[in-house]
Motif scaffolding. Structure first.
Motif, PDB file in Angstrom:
ATOM      1  N   ARG A 254       0.835  -1.201   0.000  1.00  0.00           N
ATOM      2  CA  ARG A 254       0.000   0.000   0.000  1.00  0.00           C
ATOM      3  C   ARG A 254       0.876   1.259   0.000  1.00  0.00           C
ATOM      4  O   ARG A 254       0.601   2.218  -0.718  1.00  0.00           O
ATOM      5  CB  ARG A 254      -0.904  -0.011   1.236  1.00  0.00           C
ATOM      6  CG  ARG A 254      -2.256   0.570   0.975  1.00  0.00           C
ATOM      7  CD  ARG A 254      -3.214   0.178   2.046  1.00  0.00           C
ATOM      8  NE  ARG A 254      -2.623   0.371   3.368  1.00  0.00           N
ATOM      9  CZ  ARG A 254      -3.211  -0.034   4.487  1.00  0.00           C
ATOM     10  NH1 ARG A 254      -4.369  -0.641   4.437  1.00  0.00           N
ATOM     11  NH2 ARG A 254      -2.635   0.163   5.647  1.00  0.00           N
ATOM     12  N   ALA A 341      -7.538 -10.133 -11.433  1.00  0.00           N
ATOM     13  CA  ALA A 341      -8.310  -9.312 -10.501  1.00  0.00           C
ATOM     14  C   ALA A 341      -7.890  -9.616  -9.068  1.00  0.00           C
ATOM     15  O   ALA A 341      -7.733  -8.715  -8.241  1.00  0.00           O
ATOM     16  CB  ALA A 341      -9.798  -9.575 -10.675  1.00  0.00           C
ATOM     17  N   ILE A 344      -4.402  -8.057  -8.397  1.00  0.00           N
ATOM     18  CA  ILE A 344      -4.461  -6.601  -8.227  1.00  0.00           C
ATOM     19  C   ILE A 344      -5.190  -6.265  -6.926  1.00  0.00           C
ATOM     20  O   ILE A 344      -4.786  -5.373  -6.187  1.00  0.00           O
ATOM     21  CB  ILE A 344      -5.136  -5.944  -9.447  1.00  0.00           C
ATOM     22  CG1 ILE A 344      -4.255  -6.143 -10.676  1.00  0.00           C
ATOM     23  CG2 ILE A 344      -5.376  -4.462  -9.205  1.00  0.00           C
ATOM     24  CD1 ILE A 344      -4.872  -5.681 -11.975  1.00  0.00           C
ATOM     25  N   GLY A 345      -6.248  -7.021  -6.653  1.00  0.00           N
ATOM     26  CA  GLY A 345      -6.986  -6.798  -5.414  1.00  0.00           C
ATOM     27  C   GLY A 345      -6.114  -6.984  -4.175  1.00  0.00           C
ATOM     28  O   GLY A 345      -6.213  -6.235  -3.215  1.00  0.00           O
ATOM     29  N   LEU A 348      -3.823  -4.049  -3.892  1.00  0.00           N
ATOM     30  CA  LEU A 348      -4.522  -2.852  -3.419  1.00  0.00           C
ATOM     31  C   LEU A 348      -5.108  -3.077  -2.026  1.00  0.00           C
ATOM     32  O   LEU A 348      -5.824  -2.229  -1.511  1.00  0.00           O
ATOM     33  CB  LEU A 348      -5.634  -2.471  -4.397  1.00  0.00           C
ATOM     34  CG  LEU A 348      -5.139  -1.975  -5.760  1.00  0.00           C
ATOM     35  CD1 LEU A 348      -6.293  -1.884  -6.733  1.00  0.00           C
ATOM     36  CD2 LEU A 348      -4.440  -0.635  -5.634  1.00  0.00           C
ATOM     37  N   ASN A 349      -4.784  -4.223  -1.434  1.00  0.00           N
ATOM     38  CA  ASN A 349      -5.262  -4.554  -0.095  1.00  0.00           C
ATOM     39  C   ASN A 349      -6.791  -4.588  -0.026  1.00  0.00           C
ATOM     40  O   ASN A 349      -7.388  -4.168   0.946  1.00  0.00           O
ATOM     41  CB  ASN A 349      -4.716  -3.544   0.919  1.00  0.00           C
ATOM     42  CG  ASN A 349      -4.697  -4.129   2.326  1.00  0.00           C
ATOM     43  OD1 ASN A 349      -4.958  -5.322   2.501  1.00  0.00           O
ATOM     44  ND2 ASN A 349      -4.412  -3.304   3.307  1.00  0.00           N
ATOM     45  N   LEU A 350      -7.384  -5.116  -1.114  1.00  0.00           N
ATOM     46  CA  LEU A 350      -8.837  -5.266  -1.115  1.00  0.00           C
ATOM     47  C   LEU A 350      -9.233  -6.716  -0.839  1.00  0.00           C
ATOM     48  O   LEU A 350     -10.308  -6.984  -0.339  1.00  0.00           O
ATOM     49  CB  LEU A 350      -9.410  -4.833  -2.467  1.00  0.00           C
ATOM     50  CG  LEU A 350      -9.295  -3.335  -2.794  1.00  0.00           C
ATOM     51  CD1 LEU A 350      -9.608  -3.088  -4.258  1.00  0.00           C
ATOM     52  CD2 LEU A 350     -10.208  -2.519  -1.904  1.00  0.00           C
ATOM     53  N   PHE A 351      -8.348  -7.643  -1.222  1.00  0.00           N
ATOM     54  CA  PHE A 351      -8.618  -9.065  -1.026  1.00  0.00           C
ATOM     55  C   PHE A 351      -7.544  -9.668  -0.127  1.00  0.00           C
ATOM     56  O   PHE A 351      -6.444  -9.126  -0.036  1.00  0.00           O
ATOM     57  CB  PHE A 351      -8.583  -9.819  -2.374  1.00  0.00           C
ATOM     58  CG  PHE A 351      -9.558  -9.295  -3.387  1.00  0.00           C
ATOM     59  CD1 PHE A 351     -10.745  -8.672  -3.003  1.00  0.00           C
ATOM     60  CD2 PHE A 351      -9.294  -9.429  -4.746  1.00  0.00           C
ATOM     61  CE1 PHE A 351     -11.633  -8.194  -3.949  1.00  0.00           C
ATOM     62  CE2 PHE A 351     -10.189  -8.948  -5.688  1.00  0.00           C
ATOM     63  CZ  PHE A 351     -11.359  -8.326  -5.293  1.00  0.00           C
TER      64      PHE A 351
ATOM     65  N   LEU B  25     -15.307  -4.310 -11.271  1.00  0.00           N
ATOM     66  CA  LEU B  25     -14.003  -4.475 -10.620  1.00  0.00           C
ATOM     67  C   LEU B  25     -13.009  -3.439 -11.123  1.00  0.00           C
ATOM     68  O   LEU B  25     -12.213  -2.896 -10.359  1.00  0.00           O
ATOM     69  CB  LEU B  25     -13.471  -5.890 -10.844  1.00  0.00           C
ATOM     70  CG  LEU B  25     -13.955  -6.922  -9.819  1.00  0.00           C
ATOM     71  CD1 LEU B  25     -13.373  -8.299 -10.129  1.00  0.00           C
ATOM     72  CD2 LEU B  25     -13.552  -6.508  -8.405  1.00  0.00           C
ATOM     73  N   LEU B  28     -13.731  -0.339  -9.409  1.00  0.00           N
ATOM     74  CA  LEU B  28     -13.284  -0.455  -8.012  1.00  0.00           C
ATOM     75  C   LEU B  28     -11.765  -0.255  -7.905  1.00  0.00           C
ATOM     76  O   LEU B  28     -11.270   0.493  -7.070  1.00  0.00           O
ATOM     77  CB  LEU B  28     -13.679  -1.831  -7.461  1.00  0.00           C
ATOM     78  CG  LEU B  28     -13.150  -2.180  -6.058  1.00  0.00           C
ATOM     79  CD1 LEU B  28     -13.802  -1.290  -5.015  1.00  0.00           C
ATOM     80  CD2 LEU B  28     -13.405  -3.652  -5.729  1.00  0.00           C
ATOM     81  N   PHE B  29     -11.044  -0.920  -8.814  1.00  0.00           N
ATOM     82  CA  PHE B  29      -9.576  -0.841  -8.757  1.00  0.00           C
ATOM     83  C   PHE B  29      -9.093   0.574  -9.046  1.00  0.00           C
ATOM     84  O   PHE B  29      -8.198   1.092  -8.370  1.00  0.00           O
ATOM     85  CB  PHE B  29      -8.948  -1.820  -9.756  1.00  0.00           C
ATOM     86  CG  PHE B  29      -9.104  -3.270  -9.344  1.00  0.00           C
ATOM     87  CD1 PHE B  29      -9.348  -3.602  -8.013  1.00  0.00           C
ATOM     88  CD2 PHE B  29      -8.998  -4.295 -10.270  1.00  0.00           C
ATOM     89  CE1 PHE B  29      -9.483  -4.929  -7.619  1.00  0.00           C
ATOM     90  CE2 PHE B  29      -9.132  -5.623  -9.896  1.00  0.00           C
ATOM     91  CZ  PHE B  29      -9.377  -5.942  -8.564  1.00  0.00           C
ATOM     92  N   ARG B  32      -9.747   2.706  -6.173  1.00  0.00           N
ATOM     93  CA  ARG B  32      -8.787   2.443  -5.101  1.00  0.00           C
ATOM     94  C   ARG B  32      -7.425   3.080  -5.420  1.00  0.00           C
ATOM     95  O   ARG B  32      -6.767   3.640  -4.550  1.00  0.00           O
ATOM     96  CB  ARG B  32      -8.653   0.931  -4.932  1.00  0.00           C
ATOM     97  CG  ARG B  32      -7.656   0.498  -3.879  1.00  0.00           C
ATOM     98  CD  ARG B  32      -8.160   0.737  -2.484  1.00  0.00           C
ATOM     99  NE  ARG B  32      -7.291   0.081  -1.505  1.00  0.00           N
ATOM    100  CZ  ARG B  32      -7.380   0.231  -0.200  1.00  0.00           C
ATOM    101  NH1 ARG B  32      -8.299   1.030   0.308  1.00  0.00           N
ATOM    102  NH2 ARG B  32      -6.561  -0.404   0.618  1.00  0.00           N
ATOM    103  N   LEU B  33      -7.045   2.994  -6.699  1.00  0.00           N
ATOM    104  CA  LEU B  33      -5.779   3.620  -7.098  1.00  0.00           C
ATOM    105  C   LEU B  33      -5.834   5.131  -6.872  1.00  0.00           C
ATOM    106  O   LEU B  33      -4.876   5.734  -6.388  1.00  0.00           O
ATOM    107  CB  LEU B  33      -5.470   3.320  -8.575  1.00  0.00           C
ATOM    108  CG  LEU B  33      -4.860   1.943  -8.878  1.00  0.00           C
ATOM    109  CD1 LEU B  33      -4.786   1.717 -10.379  1.00  0.00           C
ATOM    110  CD2 LEU B  33      -3.474   1.818  -8.255  1.00  0.00           C
ATOM    111  N   LEU B  36      -5.526   5.731  -3.143  1.00  0.00           N
ATOM    112  CA  LEU B  36      -4.184   5.510  -2.582  1.00  0.00           C
ATOM    113  C   LEU B  36      -3.157   6.494  -3.132  1.00  0.00           C
ATOM    114  O   LEU B  36      -2.347   7.043  -2.395  1.00  0.00           O
ATOM    115  CB  LEU B  36      -3.708   4.082  -2.884  1.00  0.00           C
ATOM    116  CG  LEU B  36      -4.365   2.927  -2.134  1.00  0.00           C
ATOM    117  CD1 LEU B  36      -3.746   1.601  -2.578  1.00  0.00           C
ATOM    118  CD2 LEU B  36      -4.203   3.081  -0.634  1.00  0.00           C
ATOM    119  N   TYR B  44       1.144   8.513   2.014  1.00  0.00           N
ATOM    120  CA  TYR B  44       1.954   7.323   1.744  1.00  0.00           C
ATOM    121  C   TYR B  44       3.385   7.677   1.368  1.00  0.00           C
ATOM    122  O   TYR B  44       4.315   6.923   1.635  1.00  0.00           O
ATOM    123  CB  TYR B  44       1.300   6.452   0.665  1.00  0.00           C
ATOM    124  CG  TYR B  44       0.139   5.672   1.227  1.00  0.00           C
ATOM    125  CD1 TYR B  44       0.370   4.657   2.148  1.00  0.00           C
ATOM    126  CD2 TYR B  44      -1.164   5.962   0.876  1.00  0.00           C
ATOM    127  CE1 TYR B  44      -0.691   3.959   2.708  1.00  0.00           C
ATOM    128  CE2 TYR B  44      -2.222   5.262   1.418  1.00  0.00           C
ATOM    129  CZ  TYR B  44      -1.979   4.256   2.334  1.00  0.00           C
ATOM    130  OH  TYR B  44      -2.999   3.565   2.888  1.00  0.00           O
TER     131      TYR B  44
END
Lengths: 390, 696
Positions: A254, A341, A344-345, A348-351, B25, B28-29, B32-33, B36, B44
Motif C-alpha cells: 500500500r 483481478a 491486483i486486489g 490494493l489490499n482489497l482481497f 471491478l 473499483l480498482f 482504489r488507485l 491511494l 503514503y
C-alpha cells in the motif's frame, strides 16, 4: 491449403499485441524489481526465454485446430492426473510445498498446465452434453470430473490453484447455460458446507492467533495450512498491534503504491522497490512496482490492458462457431480475469493475500506459458469462427 | 446462420453479466488507485520516507582515564556485535534458516536452543529464540544475536550482509580497564541506560539501545564529562538497514573529555596488596571468613588529592564491559558481608573507635576543660551511677580502660599516645570529683563536625555516606530514650552510636596534620581534551579552616573553589544544618599533632607502624561493634565484643605530604592489623618519591 492460409485473416492481432505489450512490460518491471539482487539476476533472461518459447507455442496452438483437443480429451485427462500424481514422487520441494518438475533449465509446474487442460476437458464435456444441460446430473458429473485433479492439487498443498480450477468449473457451467435454479441450489449447498466448516474455523478467528495448527476436519484431513489460515485471519481481523509479518507485505504494498502519485517515481527509481521494502516484488507484488514507478497512469494502463485482453477473449467466446470453442474462450478469459483481478486486489489490499500471480506480468514461467497457451487456444477458435471457411 | 453480432453458444445475458463484473471491478480498482495514489498520496509518500530515511545516531568516543603519572587506566576497544532485525528477514523459512546457519557457523551461537530468559548479549539461547525475542519486542530494530564476535567473523558477515536482509554488524566501543579489579571500586563501570532514565538520556542525544552510561565511581560521577555528545545524520537505508547515502548536513559527534586522576597506580597497587595480605592473614589464621572487608585511603593532606583508594573485596569491572553477566552479578550481590560492589572507603559507616578521640582531644584543650599538663587518674575501671537511679548500684555501669590495671595518673599527650579510655571518658563526659564539667556530647558533636564527621565531604565519587554524630535529640527521636553520661563516654571514644566512613576518619587526621584546613577530597586532577591538553585543572579546595580565627558561614563553604563541581558543593552545604567551621587555637592543634607523634614513637602504634628515618603521627582505633555474625556467635557481651581495626597516620610529621587510613572489618586491634598496612603504604610512598626524584 488455401483455406488454412485464409483463416489467418481472422487472427486477432489486437489480442496478441496487447498480450505482447503486457508481457514485455512485465519483463521490464521484473528487471526493475530485482535490481541489485544477485540471487534473482537470472529471472529476467529466464522470463524472456519463456516469453519467446511461449510466443512460438501460442502460434503453434493457434495453428492447430482446437477441435482436435475435443477428440483428445480422454488422454489429456489421464495425462493431467498422472502428472499431478507424480509430483509428490518426483517434484522438487520449493518453499514448503512440492509443485514443480525440473525439466532441464525450465521448471514446469503441472498444476499450472492443469488449469488449461481442465478448461479443455470441462468444455469438452459440457459441449458434448449441451443438449441435456438442463439436467442436474451435468453439474454433478462435471464436478466429479474436476474433483480428482483438484484434490491432487490441494494435497501439494496448493489451495489457490485448486480454487482457480473450481472457478473454471463454475464459470464454464455458468457459460454453458446450466439453469439458474440449479446454480442456486449449488450455491445453497456451498453455503451449507461453509456453515458446517465455520465452527471449525472459529478458533482461528476467536483465539487471537492460535497455535501453529493446520486447519483440519475431524483432526485428520488437512484443509488449509496454518499460513493460509493466518492470511485469511489477518485480512479479516488485522491485529493493530502486529505491524509486521503477515500484514507487513500488504502494508508495504500500500505504501509502495501510494507513494507513486500521478506519474510515479520513474523506472528504476521507486524507493520502496529499489530499497527492497516491498517484498516478493517480482511475483505477487509486481503490480505495486508498476504503480510506484509509473504512478496512477502506469497502473491504470496495465489494468486496462489486462481488461482489454479479457474483453477480446470474451469476444472470441461470443463469436465462436461451436460451444466447445466458446467455452474454451470463456474459460481462458475467466482464468486471466480471476487471477488478474485477485492479484491486483491483493496489491490494493482489497482481497486477502492469495499468492495468485498477475497473468503475463508477474514473474513465473509456467504461469506465463499456461496463459500464452490459453491465448493460442483463443486465437485458434477465433481463426475458425466462420463456418463458411471450413 | 452466422450471427455476427450476438453470441451463439454462451447465453447473451450471462456474457453481459460477465462484462458487468469486469467493469465493476475495473472501476473499483481505479477508484482504489485514485484513493491511494492521488488522495492519500502525500500520506503514503511520508510513510515511504519513514521507511527509507533513518536518523543515525553517531556515537561519540568516550573519554579515557589516566592516573597522575599518565598511566592509562581506561581504554576503548571495539567489540563487534551481530544484530538481526526480525521484520526485515526474508519471508521464506528456508532462506531464514540459511542465514541462521551462516551466522551460527561464524559466531558459534547455536541455531536452535532453548535457554532461560536473560538480557541481550547474555549467551545461552539459540538464534531462533533470540530472533523470536526481537520479533516480539522490537521487530523493526536490530536485536543483538551474538555479541563480541571476533574481528574476522565480523568482517566476513559484513561481506555477506548484502545477501542477508535483516542482518547487521556493528562495532561498539567497550571499555577496557587495564587495572581491572585494582581500581574497580574507584573507577566504577558502565551499564546500559536503565528504562527509568531512558527519556532523560535520549533528550541528551543518547541512543538508549546502544549507549551505556557510567554507573559507579569516576565513570558515574564524570559521566557528563566523559560521554561527549553524540552526532546525528540522516541516511537512506534499504530494507536490510544498509546505508545507501547521506542526506543533508551531518552533526559530527563530539568526543568526550579525558580525565587525569590524582591516583598513583603504583601506590594503589601497594595499598591493595598490603590490605589484601592482612585480611587474608586474619581469615587464614581464623580458618573462616572472619574479616569480610577492608578499606584503605591515602591522600595528600595539603591538597585533598586522593593518592590511593582501595576497597576490598573488589570486583572485576572488565567483566561488566560488554554486558552485565547474570551469574557474576548474582555472585557479587549475594555476598552480603563483603558487598564487593560498594566502595567501602567512602560508603562504609562503622564505629571509628579511638581514632575519634582526636575530636575530644581538640575540644578539651580548646574549651579549657583540662590543661595539657593536668593529670587525670586512670584506675583501669570507673563506675558511673545511673542518673535516674543514683542510689541503685545495680543500675550503675562500669567503664574500663583497654589496659586492665589502668594507666595511673596520665596527662594529655600520654593519654593520646596510650589511647587512654578513662582519661577521655572523664574529660569528655565529666567525672564527679575530678572533671566537674566534661566536654559534653553537644560540644563533641561540634568538634567532630569541624573535623569533617557527620556529613559527606563531597568527594567526586558516587556513594559517599555521611556517618553519624549522635546527640540527645537524635537518641530521643530514634531510640526513644534519654541521653546518659554513659552515651557520652561511648561517643568520645568513637563507640556507641558514633559512625564514620574511612574517608571521614582520614579527613579528621588530615585536618589535624595540615594545621586545621579541611580539604575537599578529590580523585580527578585534570580534565583533558583529545590531544592531552589540560582543559581544566581541578584546583585543591579548602572547605573550611578551623584554625584561621574566622568562621566560614555555611553558604560560603567552597565559594572560593571555582573547580569544585557545583552539585558537590551543594551536597556539602545541604547535608549540614550549621557551619561546621570553628575557632580552634593553633597551639591546640599543634599539641594534638604532638600527641599523634607520640602514638608512633612510644604509644599504641609503636613497633607496629613507625617508619625508619621518617617521622609520622598517627592514631590507632579499635572500634567495637556487634553485627549479625557476632551476635550469632554470642560475642556481643561486654569485654568480649569483636573489634574493627583502624589506623590513620600522616608523614612526614613536620610537613605532612601523605595521610593514610586503613580499616579492617573485624580486624582486631588497630595497631596490630591496620598499623602495618598503613606503614607499608607510607614506606612505599617515600620509596616511590625517591624513585621519581631520580628518574626525573
Amino acid at each position: 491449403m488455401q483455406a488454412s492460409t485464409r483463416i489467418w485473416r481472422n487472427f486477432d492481432i489486437w489480442l496478441l499485441a496487447a498480450v505482447a505489450v503486457i508481457t514485455i512490460a512485465g519483463i521490464a518491471m521484473i528487471q526493475s524489481a530485482i535490481a541489485g539482487n544477485e540471487s534473482l539476476a537470472e529471472t529476467v533472461p529466464r522470463q524472456t526465454i519463456y516469453a519467446v518459447i511461449g510466443l512460438a507455442i501460442t502460434i503453434a496452438t493457434t495453428a492447430i485446430d482446437y477441435r482436435i483437443w475435443s477428440a483428445l480429451s480422454r488422454p489429456l485427462y489421464i495425462i493431467t492426473l498422472v502428472l499431478l500424481a507424480l509430483i509428490p514422487l518426483a517434484g522438487i520441494v520449493g518453499f514448503g510445498s512440492a509443485r514443480w518438475f525440473n525439466v532441464g533449465i525450465v521448471n514446469i509446474q503441472p498444476s499450472e498446465l492443469a488449469k488449461i487442460l481442465m478448461i479443455l476437458i470441462v468444455a469438452d464435456y459440457l459441449a458434448r452434453h449441451k443438449n441435456e444441460i438442463q439436467r442436474p446430473r451435468i453439474i454433478v458429473r462435471s464436478l466429479l470430473l474436476i474433483a480428482p485433479p483438484a484434490l491432487l492439487i490441494i494435497t501439494q498443498p496448493d489451495l489457490s490453484t485448486a480454487i482457480v480450477i473450481g472457478v473454471i468449473w463454475l464459470a464454464l457451467i455458468w457459460a454453458a447455460g446450466v439453469p439458474l435454479k440449479h446454480l442456486a441450489k449449488l450455491l445453497g449447498v456451498m453455503l451449507v458446507i461453509i456453515l458446517i466448516i465455520t465452527p471449525f474455523l472459529a478458533p482461528y478467528f476467536l483465539n487471537e492467533y492460535p497455535q501453529q495448527n493446520d486447519f483440519k476436519l475431524f483432526n485428520r484431513y488437512t484443509i488449509m495450512k496454518y499460513y493460509q489460515m493466518q492470511r485469511l485471519v489477518s485480512f479479516f481481523l488485522p491485529d493493530p498491534e502486529a505491524q509486521y509479518g503477515e500484514t507487513y507485505n500488504v502494508n508495504q504494498a500500500r505504501i509502495t503504491i501510494g507513494s507513486g502519485g500521478w506519474f510515479g517515481q520513474g523506472y528504476g527509481q521507486g524507493t520502496q522497490v529499489q530499497l527492497r521494502f516491498l517484498k516478493v516484488r517480482h511475483t505477487d507484488f509486481i503490480f505495486s512496482v508498476m504503480a510506484e514507478e509509473f504512478g496512477f497512469v502506469g497502473a491504470t494502463t496495465v489494468l486496462l490492458l489486462l481488461m482489454f485482453i479479457i474483453y477480446r477473449c470474451l469476444n472470441a467466446a461470443r463469436m465462436a462457431r461451436d460451444t466447445f470453442g466458446a467455452l474454451i474462450c470463456y474459460g481462458v478469459a475467466i482464468i486471466i480475469f480471476f487471477q488478474g483481478a485477485f492479484n491486483i486486489g491483493v496489491n490494493l489490499n482489497l482481497f486477502p493475500v492469495s499468492g495468485l500471480p498477475m497473468p503475463f506480468f508477474s514473474y513465473g514461467g509456467s504461469s506465463l506459458l499456461t496463459n500464452l497457451i490459453g491465448i493460442g487456444l483463443v486465437e485458434s477458435v477465433m481463426l475458425r469462427h466462420k463456418q463458411i471457411q471450413l | 446462420m452466422a450471427n455476427a453480432s450476438g453470441s451463439r453458444h454462451v447465453p447473451k445475458l450471462r456474457l453481459q453479466v460477465t462484462y458487468g463484473v469486469m467493469a465493476a471491478l475495473t472501476i473499483l480498482f481505479i477508484g482504489r488507485l485514485i484513493s491511494l495514489q492521488i488522495i492519500q498520496g502525500e500520506y503514503y509518500r511520508e510513510l515511504a520516507d519513514e521507511n527509507r530515511f533513518t536518523n543515525v545516531n553517531l556515537a561519540a568516543p568516550r573519554g579515557v582515564i589516566y592516573d597522575r603519572n599518565d598511566f592509562q587506566l581506561v581504554n576503548n576497544i571495539p567489540s563487534y556485535n551481530v544484530y538481526i532485525t526480525a521484520a526485515y528477514l526474508p519471508d521464506s523459512e528456508a532462506e531464514q534458516e540459511l542465514i541462521f546457519e551462516r551466522i551460527s557457523e561464524l559466531t558459534g551461537v547455536p541455531i536452535d536452543q532453548e535457554g532461560p530468559p536473560a538480557a541481550p548479549c547474555v549467551p545461552g539461547r539459540g538464534i531462533k529464540q533470540l530472533v523470536l525475542e526481537g520479533r516480539t519486542n522490537r521487530p523493526y530494530d536490530p536485536w543483538p544475536i551474538a555479541c563480541d564476535v571476533d574481528v574476522t567473523a565480523a568482517r566476513v558477515l559484513r561481506e555477506w550482509q548484502v545477501d542477508m536482509p535483516g542482518v547487521s554488524v556493528e562495532a561498539v566501543p567497550v571499555r577496557e580497564y587495564s587495572t581491572g579489579e585494582l581500581t574497580a571500586s574507584l573507577i566504577g563501570y558502565m551499564v546500559p541506560i536503565p528504562a527509568t532514565l531512558k527519556d532523560y538520556y535520549e533528550a541528551q542525544g543518547f541512543d538508549a539501545s546502544r549507549d551505556k552510561v557510567g554507573y559507579a565511581g569516576v565513570e558515574g560521577m564524570y559521566q557528563d564529562v566523559l560521554a561527549g555528545s553524540n552526532g546525528r545524520k540522516l541516511v537512506e537505508v534499504d530494507v536490510a538497514g544498509l546505508q545507501i547515502r547521506e542526506y543533508g548536513s551531518v552533526t559530527q559527534p563530539v568526543a568526550g573529555n579525558n580525565l587525569r586522576l590524582t591516583i598513583d597506580t603504583r601506590l594503589q597497587d601497594v595499598a591493595r596488596a598490603a590490605l589484601d595480605l592482612r585480611i587474608d592473614l586474619i581469615n587464614t589464621y581464623a580458618g573462616e571468613r572472619r574479616s569480610p572487608l577492608g578499606a584503605v585511603i591515602a591522600m595528600n593532606p595539603q591538597t585533598g588529592e586522593i593518592l590511593a583508594m582501595v576497597s576490598l573485596p573488589a570486583y572485576e569491572n572488565n567483566r561488566f564491559a560488554r554486558f552485565i553477566p547474570y551469574d557474576y552479578y548474582e555472585q557479587l550481590i549475594t555476598d552480603t558481608r563483603g558487598r564487593p560492589l560498594v566502595n567501602h572507603a567512602i560508603s562504609l559507616e562503622q564505629p571509628p573507635g579511638s581514632t575519634f578521640k582526636m575530636v575530644t582531644a581538640l575540644g578539651i584543650l580548646n574549651e579549657g576543660v583540662v590543661t595539657p599538663t593536668q593529670e587525670i587518674f586512670d584506675p583501669g575501671q570507673i563506675t558511673i551511677s545511673n542518673a535516674y537511679y543514683p542510689n541503685d548500684p545495680g543500675q550503675a555501669k562500669a567503664f574500663v580502660c583497654w589496659k586492665e590495671e589502668g594507666h595511673g595518673n596520665i596527662s594529655y599527650l600520654d593519654a593520646i599516645a596510650e589511647s587512654c579510655n578513662i582519661y577521655f571518658y572523664k574529660v569528655g563526659g565529666g567525672y564527679p570529683g575530678e572533671v566537674e564539667v566534661g566536654l559534653g556530647i553537644d560540644r563533641v558533636g561540634m568538634y567532630a563536625r569541624a573535623l569533617g564527621y557527620g556529613a559527606p565531604l563531597g568527594i567526586d565519587l558516587i556513594g559517599e555516606e555521611s556517618g553519624l554524630i549522635p546527640d540527645p535529640y537524635w537518641k530521643r527521636i530514634n531510640l526513644g530514650e534519654s541521653w546518659s553520661t554513659g552515651d557520652t563516654y561511648n561517643a568520645v571514644t568513637g563507640q556507641g552510636f558514633v559512625l564514620a566512613t574511612p574517608l571521614q576518619v582520614l579527613t579528621s587526621i588530615s585536618t589535624i596534620a595540615n594545621g586545621g584546613r579541611v580539604m575537599w577530597p578529590h580523585v580527578v586532577s585534570d580534565i583533558l581534551d583529545g590531544e592531552g591538553n589540560v582543559m581544566q585543572h581541578i584546583d585543591p579546595c579548602m572547605l573550611w579552616d578551623i584554625s584561621d580565627g574566622v568562621i566560614t558561614p555555611l553558604e560560603n563553604i567552597g565559594a572560593n573553589c571555582p573547580t569544585l563541581p557545583q552539585d558537590l558543593r551543594q551536597e556539602i552545604i545541604e547535608s549540614r544544618e550549621t557551619t561546621p567551621d570553628m575557632n580552634i587555637e593553633p597551639w591546640v592543634i599543634e599539641l594534638a599533632q604532638e600527641g599523634m607523634l607520640k602514638v608512633v614513637t612510644e604509644g599504641t602504634a609503636h613497633g607496629r607502624a613507625d617508619l625508619e628515618n621518617i617521622s609520622s603521627g598517627g592514631k590507632t582505633g579499635t572500634g567495637e561493634f556487634c553485627d549479625e555474625v557476632a551476635r550469632e556467635q554470642n560475642l556481643c557481651r561486654p569485654g568480649n565484643w569483636p573489634t574493627h581495626s583502624w589506623y590513620a597516620a600522616f608523614a612526614p610529621f613536620e610537613n605532612p605530604e601523605i595521610v593514610v587510613v586503613a580499616f579492617v572489618y573485624n580486624g582486631g586491634e588497630g595497631a596490630v592489623t591496620a598499623g602495618p598496612v598503613v606503614r607499608q603504604i607510607l614506606e612505599a610512598y617515600f620509596e616511590l618519591k625517591a624513585v621519581d626524584a631520580v628518574t626525573q
